[in-house]
Design a protein around this motif. Structure first.
Motif, PDB file in Angstrom:
ATOM      1  N   SER A 199       0.803  -1.225   0.000  1.00  0.00           N
ATOM      2  CA  SER A 199       0.000   0.000   0.000  1.00  0.00           C
ATOM      3  C   SER A 199       0.831   1.268   0.000  1.00  0.00           C
ATOM      4  CB  SER A 199      -0.930   0.022   1.222  1.00  0.00           C
ATOM      5  OG  SER A 199      -1.771  -1.110   1.255  1.00  0.00           O
ATOM      6  N   ASN A 200       2.144   1.126   0.160  1.00  0.00           N
ATOM      7  CA  ASN A 200       3.027   2.287   0.307  1.00  0.00           C
ATOM      8  C   ASN A 200       2.643   3.109   1.533  1.00  0.00           C
ATOM      9  OD1 ASN A 200       5.288   3.785  -0.524  1.00  0.00           O
ATOM     10  ND2 ASN A 200       4.013   5.272  -1.598  1.00  0.00           N
ATOM     11  N   TYR A 201       2.200   2.412   2.572  1.00  0.00           N
ATOM     12  CA  TYR A 201       1.788   3.039   3.822  1.00  0.00           C
ATOM     13  C   TYR A 201       2.784   2.621   4.898  1.00  0.00           C
ATOM     14  CZ  TYR A 201      -1.467   4.490   7.570  1.00  0.00           C
ATOM     15  OH  TYR A 201      -2.067   5.102   8.653  1.00  0.00           O
ATOM     16  N   ALA A 202       3.564   3.579   5.391  1.00  0.00           N
ATOM     17  CA  ALA A 202       4.603   3.287   6.382  1.00  0.00           C
ATOM     18  C   ALA A 202       4.016   3.363   7.785  1.00  0.00           C
ATOM     19  CB  ALA A 202       5.758   4.276   6.238  1.00  0.00           C
ATOM     20  N   VAL A 203       4.038   2.230   8.498  1.00  0.00           N
ATOM     21  CA  VAL A 203       3.556   2.188   9.876  1.00  0.00           C
ATOM     22  C   VAL A 203       4.563   1.427  10.729  1.00  0.00           C
ATOM     23  CG1 VAL A 203       1.130   2.293   9.190  1.00  0.00           C
ATOM     24  CG2 VAL A 203       2.224   0.057   9.493  1.00  0.00           C
ATOM     25  N   GLU A 204       4.500   1.639  12.036  1.00  0.00           N
ATOM     26  CA  GLU A 204       5.353   0.932  12.980  1.00  0.00           C
ATOM     27  C   GLU A 204       4.662  -0.354  13.439  1.00  0.00           C
ATOM     28  OE1 GLU A 204       8.425   1.790  13.830  1.00  0.00           O
ATOM     29  OE2 GLU A 204       8.288   3.525  12.484  1.00  0.00           O
ATOM     30  N   PRO A 205       5.418  -1.368  13.824  1.00  0.00           N
ATOM     31  CA  PRO A 205       4.797  -2.596  14.354  1.00  0.00           C
ATOM     32  C   PRO A 205       3.867  -2.324  15.536  1.00  0.00           C
ATOM     33  CG  PRO A 205       7.116  -2.989  13.881  1.00  0.00           C
ATOM     34  CD  PRO A 205       6.888  -1.505  13.702  1.00  0.00           C
ATOM     35  N   THR A 206       4.167  -1.288  16.314  1.00  0.00           N
ATOM     36  CA  THR A 206       3.308  -0.946  17.456  1.00  0.00           C
ATOM     37  C   THR A 206       1.959  -0.382  17.027  1.00  0.00           C
ATOM     38  OG1 THR A 206       4.486   1.167  17.560  1.00  0.00           O
ATOM     39  CG2 THR A 206       5.191  -0.573  19.083  1.00  0.00           C
ATOM     40  N   GLN A 207       1.800  -0.125  15.733  1.00  0.00           N
ATOM     41  CA  GLN A 207       0.517   0.345  15.199  1.00  0.00           C
ATOM     42  C   GLN A 207      -0.327  -0.803  14.660  1.00  0.00           C
ATOM     43  OE1 GLN A 207       2.711   3.813  12.899  1.00  0.00           O
ATOM     44  NE2 GLN A 207       0.499   4.179  12.836  1.00  0.00           N
ATOM     45  N   VAL A 208       0.089  -2.037  14.914  1.00  0.00           N
ATOM     46  CA  VAL A 208      -0.592  -3.219  14.380  1.00  0.00           C
ATOM     47  C   VAL A 208      -1.124  -4.075  15.523  1.00  0.00           C
ATOM     48  CG1 VAL A 208      -0.357  -5.279  12.942  1.00  0.00           C
ATOM     49  CG2 VAL A 208       0.992  -3.227  12.398  1.00  0.00           C
ATOM     50  N   LEU A 209      -2.384  -4.478  15.420  1.00  0.00           N
ATOM     51  CA  LEU A 209      -2.990  -5.434  16.338  1.00  0.00           C
ATOM     52  C   LEU A 209      -3.462  -6.635  15.533  1.00  0.00           C
ATOM     53  CD1 LEU A 209      -4.341  -6.456  18.970  1.00  0.00           C
ATOM     54  CD2 LEU A 209      -6.337  -5.065  18.355  1.00  0.00           C
ATOM     55  N   VAL A 210      -2.995  -7.825  15.898  1.00  0.00           N
ATOM     56  CA  VAL A 210      -3.405  -9.063  15.231  1.00  0.00           C
ATOM     57  C   VAL A 210      -4.693  -9.568  15.889  1.00  0.00           C
ATOM     58  CG1 VAL A 210      -2.728 -11.404  14.577  1.00  0.00           C
ATOM     59  CG2 VAL A 210      -0.993  -9.593  14.743  1.00  0.00           C
ATOM     60  N   THR A 211      -5.689  -9.905  15.067  1.00  0.00           N
ATOM     61  CA  THR A 211      -7.003 -10.304  15.579  1.00  0.00           C
ATOM     62  C   THR A 211      -7.389 -11.691  15.072  1.00  0.00           C
ATOM     63  OG1 THR A 211      -8.169  -9.298  13.702  1.00  0.00           O
ATOM     64  CG2 THR A 211      -7.768  -7.904  15.644  1.00  0.00           C
ATOM     65  N   ASN A 212      -8.408 -12.244  15.700  1.00  0.00           N
ATOM     66  CA  ASN A 212      -8.948 -13.541  15.270  1.00  0.00           C
ATOM     67  C   ASN A 212      -9.834 -13.352  14.041  1.00  0.00           C
ATOM     68  OD1 ASN A 212      -8.286 -15.847  17.290  1.00  0.00           O
ATOM     69  ND2 ASN A 212      -8.711 -14.066  18.570  1.00  0.00           N
ATOM     70  N   GLY A 213      -9.191 -13.156  12.912  1.00  0.00           N
ATOM     71  CA  GLY A 213      -9.919 -12.968  11.666  1.00  0.00           C
ATOM     72  C   GLY A 213     -10.375 -11.545  11.452  1.00  0.00           C
TER      73      GLY A 213
END
Length: 410
Positions: A97-111
């Motif tokens: 997506s050419n969208y730069a984010v930090e790993p701390t901006q990601v939450l993994v969810t159950n689907g």
């Protein structure tokens, strides 16, 4: 009989009003009914399921098999997701997506479904309104309502390719509007907003301080040179008030693995992670390891799926468009066709006069042994959703049966 002198009170409901008000997933219900009829020996062809009909790629399966044998995956892990998966998702987002984010901006969810619900649970207070373009995926309004919000439907039809305008959104906006749900490519219509349309909507949302929850799970399933534009990339100012939802289900044919994610501002992701720590803890580690292999690997598998879906897309639109009373715009993304069948309603077909698409879909299932999802499930009666994630031979046979039946309309 009550004992003399005691007070009789009305029994409490066994189920909360909040949960009792949920409508079951219509798409899953149609798929289940089709499978039940097949189990009885009836040759039902189902267009209801929203999942690729391809196996999960072997390299992903092998990564999961290795993960099962690794003792490190047998216990609890971080609620927000495995650190290496969050890093990989940040890298994947930049790559795709050419969208730069930090790993701390990601939450993994159950689907993806949990991503939708958790996003609204984190953002909404009771009574907050969410603008909901329709036709919409059946889970969206339920997730909004469960989080205490109020879904406000904004409807587009085939005349605009099922795309809502800024003018429509502005007309629906009130002082209670907190967010907009944005889905491009769309389930159920397959519509895709152009870069200019995404920019106009993003700038409108920024001007009015409205959050955007954008579901990008079909990002790689686009056709005819169309590109799925990510809103916070097109309008960078929106990054601080946008949640991006995604998952491995559609791109990698991993619907059953149940891994999705939310990307957003760190403070919101931190809050959503705290919520998840109480809701379910961590996503299954084996599935996370499989997702890590998926998003870190090549996009060859989705390229092959896209090629097959494109051929089916052209075939189903051609076949549906030949049926009198059916109007089918050409979808530009996902794997759904969403034709209008309004011209068939009220007409006699085999002694019945279906007045809405719920009744028509039931008639089609009983008489043609073809399962479709009626538009009522997506907020727009008068339409059918056909998933073309099935073998082309079944697709042709199913649409032919449907066409043969409705040709009897008089």
């Amino acid at each position: 009989m009550a004992t003399p002198g005691t007070t009789v009170t009305s029994p409490r409901s066994r189920v909360s009003a909040r949960i009792a008000g949920i409508r079951p997933s219509a798409t899953l219900a149609v798929d289940a009914k089709a499978k039940a009829l097949k189990a009885e020996g009836r040759p039902v062809i189902g267009f209801g399921a929203g999942q690729p009909d391809f196996p999960t790629p072997d390299y992903i399966v092998e990564a999961a098999a290795a993960a099962v044998r690794d003792r490190a995956n047998h216990g609890y892990t971080a609620a927000a997701g495995l650190p290496e998966l969050r890093e990989a998702l940040a890298a994947k987002t930049l790559r795709d997506s050419n969208y730069a984010v930090e790993p701390t901006q990601v939450l993994v969810t159950n689907g993806g479904k949990q991503a939708v619900y958790s996003a609204f649970a984190t953002l909404l207070d009771p009574g907050d309104e969410v603008l909901l373009p329709a036709p919409y995926w059946t889970t969206y309004p339920e997730s909004i309502a469960l989080a205490g919000g109020v879904p406000v439907q904004v409807t587009a039809d085939e005349s605009t390719g099922y795309l809502v305008s800024v003018e429509q959104l502005e007309a629906a906006r009130t002082e209670r509007t907190k967010a907009l749900l944005f889905n491009s490519p769309s389930n159920p219509t397959g519509s895709v907003y152009s870069r200019e349309q995404v920019e106009a909507i993003g700038r409108w949302a920024y001007e009015h301080g409205i959050w955007v929850v954008t579901d990008e799970i079909y990002e790689h399933l686009v056709y005819d040179g169309v590109k799925a534009e990510s809103l916070p990339v097109v309008v960078p100012e929106m990054a601080d008030q946008t949640l991006v939802l995604n998952g491995v289900a559609k791109t990698y044919s991993m619907t059953g693995w149940r891994v999705g994610w939310i990307i957003g501002p760190q403070d919101v992701i931190k809050a959503a992670s705290s919520y998840q720590s109480h809701l379910c803890g961590n996503v299954a580690n084996v599935s996370q390891r499989a997702a890590l292999a998926a998003v870190s690997g090549p996009l060859d598998a989705v390229a092959e799926m896209r090629k097959a879906f494109d051929a089916r897309r052209k075939k189903i639109v051609s076949l549906l468009s030949e049926i009198p009373g059916v109007e089918c715009p050409t979808p530009e993304g996902a794997f759904y066709a969403y034709p209008s069948v309004k011209a068939l309603l009220g007409k006699e077909i085999r002694g019945e006069r279906p007045q809405d698409t719920l009744e028509l879909a039931d008639l089609v299932l009983r008489e043609a042994e073809v399962a479709v999802v009626p538009g009522e499930a997506f907020g727009t009666p008068g339409y059918f959703r056909f998933s073309y994630a099935l073998a082309e031979s079944d697709l042709v046979e199913g649409v032919t049966r449907f066409g043969r039946l409705v040709a009897e309309a008089k």
